[in-house]
Design a protein around this motif. Sequence first.
Motif, short mmCIF file in Angstrom:
data_model
loop_
_atom_site.label_atom_id
_atom_site.label_comp_id
_atom_site.label_asym_id
_atom_site.label_seq_id
_atom_site.Cartn_x
_atom_site.Cartn_y
_atom_site.Cartn_z
N ARG A 186 0.81 -1.13 0.05
CA ARG A 186 -0.16 0.00 0.06
C ARG A 186 0.82 1.34 0.04
N GLN A 187 1.91 1.26 0.79
CA GLN A 187 3.03 2.17 0.74
C GLN A 187 3.51 2.39 -0.50
N ALA A 188 3.78 1.67 -1.37
CA ALA A 188 4.39 1.71 -2.80
C ALA A 188 3.13 2.36 -3.60
N GLU A 189 2.03 1.77 -3.29
CA GLU A 189 1.05 2.21 -4.25
C GLU A 189 0.63 3.80 -3.88
N LEU A 190 0.52 4.14 -2.68
CA LEU A 190 0.33 5.53 -2.40
C LEU A 190 1.57 6.44 -2.87
N GLU A 191 2.82 5.95 -3.00
CA GLU A 191 3.85 6.60 -3.48
C GLU A 191 3.82 7.03 -4.74
N GLN A 192 3.62 6.09 -5.67
CA GLN A 192 3.17 6.19 -6.99
C GLN A 192 2.15 7.06 -7.21
N LEU A 193 0.94 7.11 -6.51
CA LEU A 193 -0.01 8.04 -6.80
C LEU A 193 0.23 9.35 -6.49
N TYR A 194 0.79 9.69 -5.49
CA TYR A 194 1.19 10.87 -5.29
C TYR A 194 2.12 11.56 -6.05
N SER A 195 3.22 10.74 -6.55
CA SER A 195 4.19 11.29 -7.59
C SER A 195 3.28 11.78 -8.67
N ARG A 196 2.31 10.84 -9.09
CA ARG A 196 1.73 11.11 -10.35
C ARG A 196 0.82 12.27 -10.30
N LEU A 197 0.18 12.40 -8.93
CA LEU A 197 -0.60 13.52 -8.61
C LEU A 197 0.22 15.05 -8.73
N LEU A 198 1.29 14.89 -8.30
CA LEU A 198 2.28 16.29 -8.13
C LEU A 198 3.00 16.26 -9.48
N THR A 199 3.55 15.37 -10.34
CA THR A 199 4.60 15.63 -11.44
C THR A 199 3.91 15.26 -12.72
N GLY A 200 2.57 14.32 -12.77
CA GLY A 200 2.22 14.03 -13.91
C GLY A 200 1.10 15.02 -14.67
N THR A 201 1.03 15.11 -15.92
CA THR A 201 0.11 16.06 -16.35
C THR A 201 -0.99 15.53 -17.28
N GLU A 202 -1.00 14.15 -16.90
CA GLU A 202 -2.35 13.35 -17.56
C GLU A 202 -3.35 12.96 -16.31
N ALA A 203 -4.58 12.66 -16.66
CA ALA A 203 -5.56 12.55 -15.55
C ALA A 203 -5.17 11.13 -15.02
N ILE A 204 -5.43 10.90 -13.64
CA ILE A 204 -4.77 9.69 -13.13
C ILE A 204 -5.89 8.66 -13.17
N GLY A 205 -7.29 9.10 -13.41
CA GLY A 205 -8.13 8.05 -13.66
C GLY A 205 -8.77 7.52 -12.44
N ALA A 206 -9.07 6.00 -12.29
CA ALA A 206 -9.64 5.43 -10.97
C ALA A 206 -8.77 5.49 -10.12
N LEU A 207 -8.97 5.92 -8.87
CA LEU A 207 -8.44 5.85 -7.57
C LEU A 207 -8.43 4.49 -6.99
N PRO A 208 -7.41 3.85 -6.56
CA PRO A 208 -7.27 2.41 -6.23
C PRO A 208 -8.36 2.31 -4.89
N ALA A 209 -9.21 1.46 -5.23
CA ALA A 209 -10.41 1.00 -4.34
C ALA A 209 -9.87 -0.13 -3.29
N SER A 210 -10.52 -0.04 -2.28
CA SER A 210 -10.25 -1.24 -1.37
C SER A 210 -11.61 -1.80 -0.73
N ALA A 211 -11.40 -2.83 -0.07
CA ALA A 211 -12.75 -3.52 0.43
C ALA A 211 -13.67 -2.90 1.24
N SER A 212 -13.00 -1.55 2.05
CA SER A 212 -13.80 -0.83 2.63
C SER A 212 -14.83 -0.05 1.82
N TRP A 213 -14.75 0.63 0.60
CA TRP A 213 -15.53 0.98 -0.12
C TRP A 213 -17.03 0.47 -0.01
N GLU A 214 -17.87 1.18 0.11
CA GLU A 214 -19.40 0.93 0.33
C GLU A 214 -20.52 1.70 -0.65
N CYS A 215 -21.35 0.96 -1.38
CA CYS A 215 -22.29 1.56 -1.88
C CYS A 215 -23.50 1.87 -0.91
#
Length: 346
Positions: free
Chosen positions: A160-189
């Motif tokens: 999860r740490q590695a996933e977040l680090e990559q996500l934040y790096s894309r957020l701050l340095t990337g100029t393309e839309a991130i798309g779907a955020l990584p979901a987890s089992a806690s998410w509920e409809c």
Amino acid sequence: MTGSALPQLLRPRALAPGDLVVIASLSGPLPAAYEPNVEQTVVVLERMGFRVRRAPLLEVGRSHWWSAATPAEIAGELNGLLRDPEVRAIIANDGGQTALGYLDLIDVEAIRADPKPILGYSDISLLHLVLYQRTGLIGFHADMATPGFGGHWQAAPATRQAELEQLYSRLLTGTEAIGALPASASWECWRAGRAEGRLIGGVINRITLLQATRYALPLEWFDGAVLFWEEMGGLASYVWSYLHVLRHAGILDRISGMVVGIPREIGGLDAPDASPTLPEIVLDVLGDRDIPVLGNVEFGHAGPNLPMPVGIRVALDAQQRTLSLLEPAVRPHATAGTGRLSTADQ
């Protein structure tokens, strides 16, 4: 900013390797027990490729009442960082109870001249919403130093740490839309449906406080918006009351969707047969408003945070439990030799 038309988004420049990121006390003080969290945050940010500096007010033992310093001192330091061309991003150390004291002291012209990512949540929600209202600046409702990068991140599994680090790096340095955020089992409809609109939100008690000030977001800005919110502390009845404030204000009649963060330390939610659940509270206040609601998403005080950039367009599908960022939060560097960007890049 005049009128009620949606603001043109003000995107910060994308960060590059070696850019300077500053950790600053934008609200509460730094207790000695949390100094290791700051040190660990420096490690995380340097691993992402940035240079890191601590602002002078971020010092163990420095405080004024419940704050790191007086509101004027905090605003002065923040304004200095906003005006410094070497500083490319500002990360709040922690939340607290101070931002309301200096909302009117922020140099908004410095933000317009050189917009920078400001990262944080909790009390920092106020900064994001006010600066979005006054300048169109995209707010980075994301992790901070003490409870975030240096705390919650370190308790998460390595994957999860590695996933977040990559996500934040894309957020701050990337100029393309991130798309779907990584979901987890806690998410509920909590209510099925789809929505697409600008993402607006923060801590729910701060949203309601903001709407009582001259920096309140015009109601029209909530038309079609996806409202995200979370809460820490207090009672379940407080959350119910905050939602009713949003109802009376007309906000719930205008939004197209809702995303609710994982609650933390809210009295009554876990009491058997004594209080409704959070989904029951939300749906009770919404009544027959047919909007999708996605609950228990990892942002806010439960941490570690998924980034929720205030102002950008998102797509929500509550039944499929997806939330997608449809546009980037940062803009490309200016073209060499011109120093200018096209309108589409701003």
